[in-house]
Write a protein that holds these residues in place. Structure first.
Motif, mmCIF file in Angstrom:
data_model
loop_
_atom_site.group_PDB
_atom_site.id
_atom_site.type_symbol
_atom_site.label_atom_id
_atom_site.label_comp_id
_atom_site.label_asym_id
_atom_site.label_seq_id
_atom_site.Cartn_x
_atom_site.Cartn_y
_atom_site.Cartn_z
ATOM 1 N N ASN A 245 31.970 20.554 -50.957
ATOM 2 C CA ASN A 245 31.542 21.820 -51.540
ATOM 3 C C ASN A 245 30.898 22.659 -50.444
ATOM 4 O O ASN A 245 30.536 22.142 -49.391
ATOM 5 C CB ASN A 245 30.550 21.565 -52.675
ATOM 6 N N LYS B 10 36.664 18.122 -53.101
ATOM 7 C CA LYS B 10 35.537 17.371 -53.642
ATOM 8 C C LYS B 10 35.484 15.965 -53.056
ATOM 9 O O LYS B 10 34.718 15.127 -53.508
ATOM 10 C CB LYS B 10 35.645 17.295 -55.173
ATOM 11 N N TYR C 298 29.688 23.600 -44.896
ATOM 12 C CA TYR C 298 30.468 22.572 -45.582
ATOM 13 C C TYR C 298 30.959 21.571 -44.550
ATOM 14 O O TYR C 298 30.829 21.786 -43.347
ATOM 15 C CB TYR C 298 31.625 23.168 -46.398
#
Length: 105
Positions: free
Chosen positions: A56, A94, A47
């Motif tokens: 994510n 996000k 990530y």
């Protein structure tokens, strides 16, 4: 080996994203850059992180037979720009994205 390509955008243009693989910082990637990272064969997670925000997390299997490609960047574009404060608070996981691209042999 994996290859990570970051899209060029106005958001975070002069900032670097940290590349986290298996919980370990493997380096940084700048706006519009592509970087190759050698890692051992096996199961891994990846990530990206910037300040308290992140992307994510993806799980992948590394094999020396192939090059695994990823695209990444900032998720806040288009109408999402109107929700910028929301993306750095409630949706902080996000704020960035990472996704697989076709594997290159």
């Amino acid at each position: 080996m994996i290859q990570l390509s970051r899209q060029s955008t106005n958001y975070d243009k002069h900032r670097y994203y940290e590349i986290i693989i298996d919980g370990i910082l493997y380096g940084n990637i700048g706006d519009g850059e592509t970087t190759d990272i050698d890692i051992v064969d096996g199961n891994h997670s990846i990530y990206l992180k910037i300040d308290w925000c992140r992307s994510n997390e993806l799980i992948f299997v590394e094999s020396k037979d192939k090059l695994i490609g990823f695209n990444c960047g900032n998720s806040v574009k288009g109408l999402k720009k109107l929700l910028g404060v929301l993306y750095i608070s409630i949706l902080k996981n996000k704020y960035l994205f990472i996704k697989f691209v076709d594997t290159v042999s």
